[in-house]
Each structure stands twice: as structure tokens, then as C-alpha cells.
Design an enzyme around this catalytic site. Structure first.
Site, PDB file in Angstrom:
ATOM      1  N   ARG A  71      -5.965  -8.554   0.368  1.00 21.59           N
ATOM      2  CA  ARG A  71      -7.326  -7.947   0.507  1.00 21.59           C
ATOM      3  C   ARG A  71      -7.676  -7.760   2.142  1.00 21.59           C
ATOM      4  NH1 ARG A  71      -7.336  -5.817  -4.284  1.00 21.59           N
ATOM      5  NH2 ARG A  71      -7.922  -7.088  -5.934  1.00 21.59           N
ATOM      6  N   ASN A 101      -3.509  -1.229  -0.966  1.00 21.92           N
ATOM      7  CA  ASN A 101      -4.863  -0.812  -1.331  1.00 21.92           C
ATOM      8  C   ASN A 101      -5.704  -1.640  -0.712  1.00 21.92           C
ATOM      9  OD1 ASN A 101      -4.335  -3.049  -3.026  1.00 21.92           O
ATOM     10  ND2 ASN A 101      -5.407  -2.318  -4.646  1.00 21.92           N
ATOM     11  N   ASP A 159       0.180   1.002  -5.471  1.00 20.67           N
ATOM     12  CA  ASP A 159      -0.310   0.103  -6.520  1.00 20.67           C
ATOM     13  C   ASP A 159      -1.942   0.079  -6.489  1.00 20.67           C
ATOM     14  OD1 ASP A 159      -0.108  -1.875  -8.436  1.00 20.67           O
ATOM     15  OD2 ASP A 159      -1.032  -3.154  -6.935  1.00 20.67           O
ATOM     16  N   HIS A 186       2.911   1.880  -9.753  1.00 20.90           N
ATOM     17  CA  HIS A 186       1.966   1.460 -10.789  1.00 20.90           C
ATOM     18  C   HIS A 186       2.061   2.579 -11.984  1.00 20.90           C
ATOM     19  CE1 HIS A 186      -2.348   0.058 -11.442  1.00 20.90           C
ATOM     20  NE2 HIS A 186      -2.125   1.118 -12.113  1.00 20.90           N
ATOM     21  N   HIS A 239       4.393  -4.538 -12.653  1.00 19.91           N
ATOM     22  CA  HIS A 239       3.860  -4.807 -13.900  1.00 19.91           C
ATOM     23  C   HIS A 239       3.987  -4.447 -15.182  1.00 19.91           C
ATOM     24  CE1 HIS A 239       1.079  -1.956 -12.387  1.00 19.91           C
ATOM     25  NE2 HIS A 239       0.314  -2.926 -11.521  1.00 19.91           N
ATOM     26  N   ASP A 312       1.188 -10.115  -9.003  1.00 18.21           N
ATOM     27  CA  ASP A 312       0.015  -9.374  -9.127  1.00 18.21           C
ATOM     28  C   ASP A 312      -1.629  -9.821  -8.727  1.00 18.21           C
ATOM     29  OD1 ASP A 312      -1.580  -7.116  -8.743  1.00 18.21           O
ATOM     30  OD2 ASP A 312      -1.207  -6.258 -10.986  1.00 18.21           O
ATOM     31  N   HIS A 316     -10.850 -11.147  -6.738  1.00 16.75           N
ATOM     32  CA  HIS A 316     -12.370 -10.400  -6.867  1.00 16.75           C
ATOM     33  C   HIS A 316     -13.327 -11.564  -7.075  1.00 16.75           C
ATOM     34  CE1 HIS A 316     -10.548  -6.538  -7.637  1.00 16.75           C
ATOM     35  NE2 HIS A 316     -10.004  -6.965  -8.554  1.00 16.75           N
TER      36      HIS A 316
HETATM   37  O1  DOR Z   1      -5.289  -5.500 -12.258  1.00 21.87           O
HETATM   38  C1  DOR Z   1      -5.107  -5.004 -11.253  1.00 21.87           C
HETATM   39  N1  DOR Z   1      -5.984  -5.392  -9.911  1.00 21.87           N
HETATM   40  N2  DOR Z   1      -4.178  -3.982 -11.214  1.00 21.87           N
HETATM   41  C2  DOR Z   1      -3.915  -3.226 -10.068  1.00 21.87           C
HETATM   42  O2  DOR Z   1      -2.996  -2.410 -10.181  1.00 21.87           O
HETATM   43  C3  DOR Z   1      -4.629  -3.348  -8.861  1.00 21.87           C
HETATM   44  C4  DOR Z   1      -5.263  -4.868  -8.740  1.00 21.87           C
HETATM   45  C5  DOR Z   1      -6.268  -4.898  -7.671  1.00 21.87           C
HETATM   46  O3  DOR Z   1      -6.045  -4.221  -6.415  1.00 21.87           O
HETATM   47  O4  DOR Z   1      -7.317  -5.539  -7.994  1.00 21.87           O
HETATM   48 ZN    ZN Z   2      -1.088  -4.963  -8.233  1.00 24.77          ZN
END
Ligand code: DOR
Ligand code: ZN
EC number: 3.5.2.3
Length: 439
Positions: A71, A101, A159, A186, A239, A312, A316
Site C-alpha cells: 500500500r 496497484n 493485479d 489477475h 490466485h 495476496d 484494508h
Molecule cells: O482481494 C483482493 N484485494 N484482490 C485483488 O486482486 C486486489 C486486492 C487489493 O488490492 O486489495
Molecule cells: Zn492481489
């Protein structure tokens, strides 16, 4: 386990009575300054600067995770390279690949370099930046794959988003081949998953949640495997989540198509029965599937159809998880529970041994990404990237006790037997479980 007083300048570290790969007990001397294994011997090393009696614990090569989200830059409120490195070290990892990302997206060399350098400056884990395939993850314009590959980027992925456009994917495969880098997909046909938040099946239908069908994943996997057959390159599937994806991968490998794939601990362990709770912590992308999928994925990992485990790890904040299921952001943290889960599914059940765990969580991931100093054998002269594991240390997973800045673990309150007690990166200790955690 007794940790002797450390002298001010530790130059050697002895790991006595340790079981590499869960096999015979031996003694290992590490040259801390050089960061390598100095000797392995029958008798305990007693005159090292630091002596650890490992009491028969299992020693593994440091784990390597090819798929995490740390992040940074942009969402440092949920994870940073530092907190993510701490979580990685606590999970037994010595190298991780952090996805592109972020905000901004890692689509230029200077951004990728900054991620690498921050990881190195913090020094708890080698944090490899993943470069995006398309600019801004927009799915339209390719990034400078060649330029980024000259720096620290060895893997490219959008992804979080799928490279849906077949022509863009073809070009990406060709560029990735030319620059000899890995392209990680992905697989999700976004047209088929609009508004979806759960696996399309009986449970989602009963609970009134819009379904994410298997075909959204499998149609992209099928297309990409055929593209890889025709255009070559190092394609890696992120995944894998369905039985059908396993069949497609098995077909591809039988044809000699050179692809690799990963599976997450949560897709190996959890199913859409968890939807019953409507708890946003279980929302993940791809979604938790059905029992038959978890079993197909386990078989695939055992027989090599799927190459590696990747967490993965997707942190959050509670404002994005403790909300209605369909409004929760997809993703769960996983770095600090992954080894316990893999040990539970495969080793404690007798399905596989610690050599297998070393293979799917360290050796193969390092091999796929061509890391020369990770996933190496536990042998004299090799880098001292090591993870010490207690196989009889019952513990309860608690988000609050984890090093990750976010607490969105789907295993809150779950009990495990196996726990990482220490991690070393090039001979330097990056993690040590506290006494109550060690038992
Ligand atoms: O569950 C997921 N969270 N799948 C993803 O591909 C991205 C990831 C995220 O960046 O939170
Ligand atoms: Zn991911």
C-alpha cells in the site's frame, strides 16, 4: 528456547539442535557479517557470539511471497513498506513482491526504485516492486516494461484489475518475453463481474449477493494459456481459485506450455459458507469458492500443477471492511498466518512434509522470479535467509497482535499449532516471537 545475551558486535550465530526441513537434528553456524551459513556440524557450536538452542524446531529457507500489497505509496494508513516488512518477517518471509496497484500506480522506474530502496533501508525483508502492465492500471497503454526491467522490476502485473483487452495482453506477453520478465495476470473478465461481491453459487443466491462466476476467471485463464502457447514468455497466474482453472493449468502443463501459478492460503482453506456471516472480512477477489474448489486446489499444489503459495496480503482499514458485505473492499491480510495454514492443511494432516512447504513457499517462488539469494538450500556457503518454526506451539490468531497495520484477518480467534519463532535475513535477525508467543 533460550536466547543467550547478545554481545555488542555479533559476528557469529549458532543455531543448535535444529531440524532443517523437519529432518535430522543438526547444528548450524552463521557468519553474521557475511550473511552466510558458515558450517553445519554434528556437535553444537558453543563459542559463537550468539548461541540459540533451537530444541528440535524446524528450520526452513526464508519464505518468499510473490504477491502482497504493501500500500505504499498512497495508503500508508493501511500498510507501509515498513509495517508490511514487519508482518512479512513475523510470517517467516525474507522476500516479498509488492503489487503495483498503489496510489500512484507503480508504472514508472523511479516509483519502483523508491519501493525497493525503502525496503532495503528498513532492512527487514527484501521488498521487490511489481511494475504495472498498463499505465495507471487503465488497461489501455503499456508501461515501459523494458525501462522498468532494467531497475528492480522482475514481475509486471495489473493485479487488482485484469488485463482484459486481448490485444494489450498479446503485446504485454511479447514485451515480457523480449525483456525476460514475468507477467502475472489477475484473471477476471470484468464485464462478467460487474457489481459482484461473492462466488456465484447457491450461497450467494440464497443470501441475495450478486455472484462472480467461475467462467469470469476461467475464460481469461484459457485465453492467456493459448496466448502463452503461441507467443511464449513467462506467464504467471495470480490466485487460482476454481476447479476449472486447475484443469486448464493441468492441460497447459501437459502440452508443455511454460506457465506458473499461485494459490492463496484462503482459497485453500475457506469457502463461500463464510458468506453466511455477511462479514466483509470474507470479501476477497477472486471470491471464496466451494469445497470442491479447495480440494482441487490442494491436489494441484501437491502435484505441481500449481507451483506456489502466495498470500495476496491485502490490508484494508476498518472503514472499508466493517461495512455491508457488498460495500466492503475485497482483500484480507495473510502474511502472518500463511505458514500456520499451510502446515495445518498439508503437514499436520500427513499430506506432505516440510520439504514440500519449503518448495512451495520458498524455493519455487524464488526460482520463478530468478532470485539468486532466496529459496536456496540450507547448506554451507548459502545466504543465511532462514525461518525457525515451532510445530507444537498452539496459538490464537488476533488481528490486534499482528504487525500489519490493518487488522482484516479472516482468522480472528482461529487456533493454529505451528508458529514462526524467528526469521533471519542474510544472518540478521528480523523477527523473534515474544516469550508468551513462543510458549
Ligand atoms: O482481494 C483482493 N484485494 N484482490 C485483488 O486482486 C486486489 C486486492 C487489493 O488490492 O486489495
Ligand atoms: Zn492481489
Amino acid at each position: 528456547m533460550r536466547w543467550k545475551e547478545r554481545s555488542r558486535a555479533v559476528a557469529t550465530l549458532a543455531l543448535n539442535n535444529v531440524r532443517p526441513y523437519g529432518e535430522d537434528e543438526t547444528n548450524i553456524l552463521i557468519d553474521v557479517d557475511a550473511g552466510v551459513i558458515d558450517s553445519i556440524g554434528d556437535a553444537p557450536f558453543t563459542d559463537a557470539a550468539e548461541v540459540v538452542d533451537c530444541g528440535g524446531k524446524v528450520l526452513l529457507p526464508g519464505l518468499v511471497d510473490v504477491h502482497v500489497h504493501l500500500r505504499e505509496p498512497g495508503r500508508e494508513d493501511t500498510e507501509t513498506i515498513a509495517t508490511g516488512s514487519d508482518a512479512a518477517a513475523a510470517g517467516g518471509f525474507t522476500a516479498v513482491f509488492t503489487m503495483a496497484n498503489t496510489q500512484p500506480v507503480i508504472d514508472q522506474p523511479f516509483l519502483a526504485d523508491a519501493v525497493w530502496e525503502k525496503g532495503q533501508a528498513y532492512g527487514k525483508c527484501d521488498v521487490y516492486p511489481v511494475g504495472s502492465i498498463s499505465k495507471g492500471l487503465g488497461g489501455e497503454t503499456l508501461t515501459e516494461i523494458g525501462l522498468m526491467s532494467r531497475g528492480h522490476v522482475r514481475m509486471f502485473s495489473d493485479d487488482g484489475r485484469c488485463v482484459n483487452d486481448p490485444q494489450l495482453m498479446r503485446r504485454a506477453i511479447e514485451y515480457a518475453k523480449a525483456y525476460d520478465v514475468v507477467l502475472a495476470q489477475h484473471a477476471e473478465d470484468h464485464r462478467m463481474t460487474e457489481g459482484s461481491c461473492a462466488h456465484e453459487g447457491e450461497n450467494a443466491a440464497r443470501l441475495g449477493l450478486r455472484g462472480w462466476p467461475r467462467v469470469a476467471e476461467e475464460s481469461i485463464v484459457a485465453r492467456d494459456l493459448i496466448m502463452t502457447r503461441d507467443y511464449g514468455g513467462r506467464y504467471h497466474l495470480c490466485h487460482a481459485s476454481t476447479e476449472g482453472t486447475v484443469s486448464l493449468l493441468r492441460w497447459a502443463k501437459e502440452q508443455g506450455i511454460d506457465v506458473t501459478a499461485e494459490v492463496t492460503p484462503h482459497h485453500l482453506l475457506l469457502t463461500d459458507e463464510k458468506l453466511e456471516t455477511y462479514d466483509g472480512v470474507y470479501r476477497v477477489n477472486p471470491p471464496l469458492r466451494e469445497n470442491k474448489d479447495t480440494f482441487a486446489l490442494r491436489d494441484a499444489l501437491l502435484d505441481g500443477t500449481i507451483d506456489v503459495v502466495a498470500t495476496d496480503h491485502a490490508p484494508h482499514g476498518s472503514e472499508d471492511k466493517c461495512v455491508e458485505f457488498e460495500n466492503a473492499k475485497p482483500g484480507m491480510i495473510g502474511l502472518e498466518t500463511s505458514l500456520a495454514i499451510i502446515a495445518h492443511i498439508f503437514v499436520e494432516s500427513g499430506l506432505a512434509d516440510w520439504r514440500f512447504v519449503a518448495k512451495v513457499m520458498s524455493e519455487r517462488p524464488a526460482e520463478i522470479l530468478r532470485l539468486s539469494d532466496h529459496g536456496r538450500p540450507i547448506a554451507v556457503g548459502e545466504p543465511a535467509n532462514l525461518t525457525l518454526v515451532d510445530t507444537q506451539a498452539p496459538w490464537t490468531a488476533r488481528g490486534e497482535e499482528m504487525a500489519s497495520k490493518s487488522k482484516n484477518t479472516p482468522y480472528e480467534g482461529s487456533e493454529f499449532n505451528t508458529r514462526v519463532t524467528a526469521t533471519w535475513l542474510r544472518g540478521k535477525q528480523t523477527y523473534e516471537a515474544t516469550d508468551d508467543q513462543k510458549n
